[in-house]
Enzyme design. Sequence first.
Site, PDB file in Angstrom:
ATOM      1  N   ASN A   4       0.817  -1.227   0.000  1.00 44.80           N
ATOM      2  CA  ASN A   4       0.000   0.000   0.000  1.00 44.80           C
ATOM      3  C   ASN A   4       0.847   1.274   0.000  1.00 44.80           C
ATOM      4  O   ASN A   4       0.547   2.236  -0.675  1.00 44.80           O
ATOM      5  CB  ASN A   4      -1.013   0.003   1.147  1.00 44.80           C
ATOM      6  CG  ASN A   4      -0.372  -0.091   2.509  1.00 44.80           C
ATOM      7  OD1 ASN A   4       0.762  -0.564   2.642  1.00 44.80           O
ATOM      8  ND2 ASN A   4      -1.066   0.349   3.522  1.00 44.80           N
ATOM      9  N   GLU A   8       4.335  -4.408  12.507  1.00 45.86           N
ATOM     10  CA  GLU A   8       3.328  -3.352  12.304  1.00 45.86           C
ATOM     11  C   GLU A   8       2.200  -3.981  11.506  1.00 45.86           C
ATOM     12  O   GLU A   8       2.344  -4.230  10.314  1.00 45.86           O
ATOM     13  CB  GLU A   8       3.937  -2.181  11.522  1.00 45.86           C
ATOM     14  CG  GLU A   8       4.935  -1.367  12.308  1.00 45.86           C
ATOM     15  CD  GLU A   8       4.318  -0.663  13.498  1.00 45.86           C
ATOM     16  OE1 GLU A   8       3.107  -0.342  13.462  1.00 45.86           O
ATOM     17  OE2 GLU A   8       5.039  -0.452  14.489  1.00 45.86           O
ATOM     18  N   CYS A  36      -3.300   1.348   6.703  1.00 44.88           N
ATOM     19  CA  CYS A  36      -3.476   0.671   8.012  1.00 44.88           C
ATOM     20  C   CYS A  36      -4.176   1.600   8.980  1.00 44.88           C
ATOM     21  O   CYS A  36      -5.047   1.202   9.719  1.00 44.88           O
ATOM     22  CB  CYS A  36      -2.153   0.232   8.636  1.00 44.88           C
ATOM     23  SG  CYS A  36      -0.796   0.087   7.535  1.00 44.88           S
ATOM     24  N   GLU A  55       7.596   2.190  15.614  1.00 44.13           N
ATOM     25  CA  GLU A  55       8.422   2.734  14.537  1.00 44.13           C
ATOM     26  C   GLU A  55       8.420   4.261  14.654  1.00 44.13           C
ATOM     27  O   GLU A  55       7.502   4.839  15.241  1.00 44.13           O
ATOM     28  CB  GLU A  55       7.886   2.292  13.166  1.00 44.13           C
ATOM     29  CG  GLU A  55       8.031   0.794  12.963  1.00 44.13           C
ATOM     30  CD  GLU A  55       7.845   0.337  11.529  1.00 44.13           C
ATOM     31  OE1 GLU A  55       6.826   0.693  10.922  1.00 44.13           O
ATOM     32  OE2 GLU A  55       8.725  -0.389  11.022  1.00 44.13           O
TER      33      GLU A  55
END
Length: 484
Positions: free
Chosen positions: A152, A248, A283, A463
């Site tokens: 994505n 993630e 996400c 992150e």
Amino acid sequence: MIEERGWNLVNGERRDGPRAEVVRNPARLSAAVGTVGLADSSLVDEAVRSASRAQADWGSSSLADRQKAVLQGRAALAGASEEGQWARLLTAEQGKIDVESSMEILLGQMLIEQFVQDADAALGPDVLDDELGRRVVTRDPIGVVGAITPWNYPVVLSLIKVIPALLAGNAVVLKPAPNTPFTVSLAMETIGSALPPGVLNVVHGAADVGEALCTHPQVAKVSFTGSVPTGRRVMAAVAPGMKRITLELGGNDAAIVLDDVALDDAAIARMTDAIFMTTGQVCMAIKRLYVHRSRFDEVVGALCEAANSFVVGDGMEPDVTMGPLNNQAQYDKVRSFIFDAERRGGAVNILGARSAASDWSDGYFMRPRIVTAVDDSAPLVVEEQFGPVVPVLPFDDDEDALRRANDTEYGLCGSVWSTDTDRAFALSARLQAGQVFVNAHGLMALDLTCSAGGVKQSGLGRECGIDGLRAYTESRYVTNRRAM
Ligand code: ADP
């Protein structure tokens, strides 16, 4: 038509893989974007070994030297992507509209700068000299990092791993998603040109190549972004080697819209973007909206009006404001949620327009949809749709909204929309999510100086920011202090 060739990058050299795969444009399935050479386990092994060799010198170089090299890479990337060809290539392979592709490439450069800036505070040694003696805390590199990334945001989600890993003194083998291999390869080759050969490698392929990377004995850490089921597989694969891991994973982000929300045009635009950006394949998109019953019709009306202005088609066309979904599996999944919502008696508002210039039968096109009259048990509400369709659900009191928002295995982001800052922050503190936004949501509201990640099944680790850099280190101390 773009005829791209995707190479693996091993020890600073372009390497063809033993198998070639054609990558199709999701807006023109009859057209190939190019071919990518997929790696096999022996090329993965070569890449990891070259990373391991290169890491020894790279890891013992100074942080200042590594920052300098990474900034040179950033400058090269800015120069190479300047003319817009990279953005067009990203649109061709991913499907997102041209402005979003340009934005992704710019965001990547901003991320690099932010990481370089944060590196001094995150990675520098802490030295304490006092009457008891000396203590030095260092943040040492882990070794070779395997990074596995999705389709994505192929450029940004790769840089978000590669750059902190490099700054911390690790070498990297990156495996991008096989359906978006091209732009990220160019980006890595360009950054790699500023680094010693072998410090940054790329191998292409699907699950088999990902597994080979996860299980390679010389890979000391795996950093993965993708779906929850694949995240579990990755976690199991690295367990025997006791490897370090960052995950993630997906989200099913709730936005809670309180009775005192200010619904000006800017707020509606932010909400609409947070739902539909990149055709909903983000996400940290709003995936469920809980709206106070007193404002329900107003919110649904405003969102429908905003979504109605989308023009869906090939993201290369200047008038198009929403591209196709990226792949067949995603297209089928989103459609199944829509059909299910219809079967349950949900009201599915089909919005926006088809671009006349795009061939609707030749791409994974889908008009945006806003769904009401479904209950909390519908798959569209329970699962992550990752597409241009969102359920809007009414609530009567804030506690009820909070309970329903938290009633999920996911915990990536959330948002609260209200004119009362204290009330919004108090409710936000109780949302089970790694990051919560007030009067905004997701990608466009990200604070790059903060560390981001998921709670519950949405991931492990963080992150960006200080934590994101330290995730690629092992801390240790040397001391001659005798405190006891
Ligand atoms: P999606 O279902 O959207 O493709 P995934 O989570 O499966 O998302 O994919 C994310 C990344 O993980 C991709 O680069 C993909 O090739 C890779 N991948 C898929 N399966 C595995 C696996 N078993 N081990 C390691 N990586 C994998």
